[in-house]
Scaffold this active site. Structure first.
Site, short mmCIF file in Angstrom:
data_model
loop_
_atom_site.label_atom_id
_atom_site.label_comp_id
_atom_site.label_asym_id
_atom_site.label_seq_id
_atom_site.Cartn_x
_atom_site.Cartn_y
_atom_site.Cartn_z
N ARG A 67 -37.04 29.60 -24.62
CA ARG A 67 -38.23 29.91 -24.92
C ARG A 67 -39.20 28.83 -24.55
NH1 ARG A 67 -41.66 29.60 -30.39
NH2 ARG A 67 -43.70 30.20 -29.47
N ARG A 91 -54.11 28.03 -39.78
CA ARG A 91 -55.01 27.59 -38.85
C ARG A 91 -56.23 28.43 -39.04
NH1 ARG A 91 -51.14 29.17 -33.96
NH2 ARG A 91 -49.15 28.17 -35.16
N ASN A 124 -34.53 28.28 -28.64
CA ASN A 124 -35.78 28.21 -29.04
C ASN A 124 -35.84 26.85 -29.79
OD1 ASN A 124 -38.47 28.12 -29.98
ND2 ASN A 124 -38.33 30.05 -31.03
N GLU A 163 -38.49 38.82 -30.18
CA GLU A 163 -38.86 37.91 -29.29
C GLU A 163 -37.31 37.40 -28.43
OE1 GLU A 163 -41.30 35.98 -32.11
OE2 GLU A 163 -42.63 35.37 -30.36
N HIS A 191 -47.73 33.69 -27.93
CA HIS A 191 -47.02 34.91 -28.54
C HIS A 191 -46.85 35.93 -27.54
CE1 HIS A 191 -48.51 34.00 -32.92
NE2 HIS A 191 -47.57 33.47 -32.61
#
Ligand code: ADP
Length: 401
Positions: free
Chosen positions: A93, A243, A11, A386, A182
């Site tokens: 990823r 955010r 990743n 993940e 996601h």
């Protein structure tokens, strides 16, 4: 193809690389680690072999190539180098797959070129992901490498959920639509939730709440994603660590015209100085809960605004699905913050949603149900993984090839 069973998951971020070497025989980690501050001074590599001591290197990593070479050396020191016959694939990823990549994809020059063409819609993420791929391919050109896209699981959104209600010609010209992010986590968690209920994913409707630093919700009907809260970018939807999530788009014009802010300043405000951080100066839910508990009004407001947005999405996705079998909480906040789960589900008995306060307060790393057995909707806490999902998808693809 060799009979090996190891997959290396990479990743790559703009200044970091996270990795896990996973044995697909049983999903166990042979090694895991992280390189930080690549291309900056004072870089750091932390490597943890599965049966050994954690090792740390502090040095300057000039670029991703230097970082990955150092990772390869650490793995080799454990007898797990990139040339090991056990290693059958590298899974990468990749944040944005656009409309083209809706499944894990064997990486070729053409695939890299296509991911590069998506940079305008994912300027913060895809460049780093591409660098990771290029460096790994240079180190092992003959090894199958697979891209697993964060957007892929959401490719099944029906057109009426994926479209913004704006002029279609403008939207199409600039590839504006709701992609969602996601996805690897939503996919893994929705399936794991079905397993936890002892049912086939094709039979169950699940609302997944991925609440990490970034946060998103999805509605998954019979294993197929039909709605998700992030959109063209990961800014839409829930209140997150830094955010804003949903705002009136008119706010952007207002801050520009009346507030004199530039587009870059507004981008920075909404992505990095908003959400929980903007409301109370903290973006760690642990700290916010502690402060709220002590009566701090800003922390209380941040907590309440976070939960309020979550409940709006819960209700909306209930209506989208019509029937809900389970709600799954995952990621840092979802897995650990019992008060967030309790507040999100409070007073929803009419919808068949109820928590068992005792089950909800148990701390555990295992997937578990926290609703009473008679509740119509199972509320579950399901740790996301993940990396394992990426490894499984990569392994399945190279095995099938
Ligand atoms: P990322 O999106 O960076 O992968 P994580 O899924 O690891 O994030 O979630 C990180 C967030 O989880 C932290 O910012 C913190 O708010 C929250 N968190 C972690 N542990 C706890 C805890 N024990 N209680 C409450 N919140 C927690």
């Amino acid at each position: 193809m060799s009979e090996g069973t190891h997959v290396l998951v990479l990743n790559a971020g703009s200044s970091s690389v996270k990795y896990q070497l996973i044995d697909m025989l049983d999903g166990s980690r042979r090694a895991a680690g992280l390189v930080e501050r690549i291309g900056e001074g004072g870089g750091r590599l932390v490597h943890t072999p599965h049966d050994g001591e954690r090792r740390e290197q502090v040095q300057v990593f000039a670029d991703h190539s230097a970082a990955l070479k150092a990772v390869a050396e650490e793995l080799a020191a454990d007898g797990l180098g990139l040339d090991s016959p056990e290693l059958v694939a590298i899974g990468h990823r990749v944040v944005h797959g656009g409309q083209r990549f809706t499944a894990p994809t064997l990486i070729t020059d053409e695939v890299v070129a296509e991911v590069r063409r998506l940079i305008p819609v994912a300027p913060l993420h895809n460049p780093a992901n591409i660098t990771g791929i290029e460096v790994a391919r240079a180190l092992r050109p003959d090894l199958p490498q697979v891209a697993v896209f964060d957007t892929a699981f959401h490719a099944t959104l029906p057109e009426h959920a994926a479209r913004y209600a704006i002029d279609r010609a403008v939207a199409d010209e600039h590839r504006v639509r709701r992609y969602g992010f996601h996805g690897t986590s939503h996919q893994y968690v929705s399936r794991a939730t079905a397993r936890l209920l002892g049912r086939d994913p094709a039979e169950v409707n699940v609302i997944v709440l991925h609440l990490g630093n970034g946060a998103s919700a999805s509605a998954v009907a019979g294993g197929v994603c039909v709605e998700t809260s992030m959109g063209l970018t990961p800014l839409e939807g829930l209140v997150m660590g830094t955010r804003s999530g949903d705002v009136d788009p008119g706010l952007v014009f207002h801050l520009h015209r009346v507030g004199g802010m530039t587009v870059d300043e507004i981008d920075d405000l909404l992505n990095r100085r908003s959400g929980l951080l903007g409301l109370c100066g903290d973006n760690d839910m642990r700290e916010i809960m502690r402060r709220a508990e002590e009566g701090d009004p800003d922390a209380r407001l941040a907590f309440d605004a976070y939960v309020h947005r979550l409940r709006k999405y819960l209700g909306a996705y209930y209506a989208v699905l019509g029937r809900v079998d389970a709600i799954a909480f995952t990621a840092g906040v979802g897995e650990n913050a019992a008060p967030v789960r309790a507040a999100a589900c409070a007073g929803l008995e009419e919808l068949g949603i109820e928590l068992d306060p005792e089950l909800n307060s148990v701390r555990s790393g295992a997937a578990r149900i926290v609703s009473p057995p008679y509740a119509r909707v199972a509320v579950a806490v399901v740790p996301t993984d993940e990396e394992l999902e990426i490894a499984q998808q990569a392994f399945a693809l190279v095995r099938a090839a």
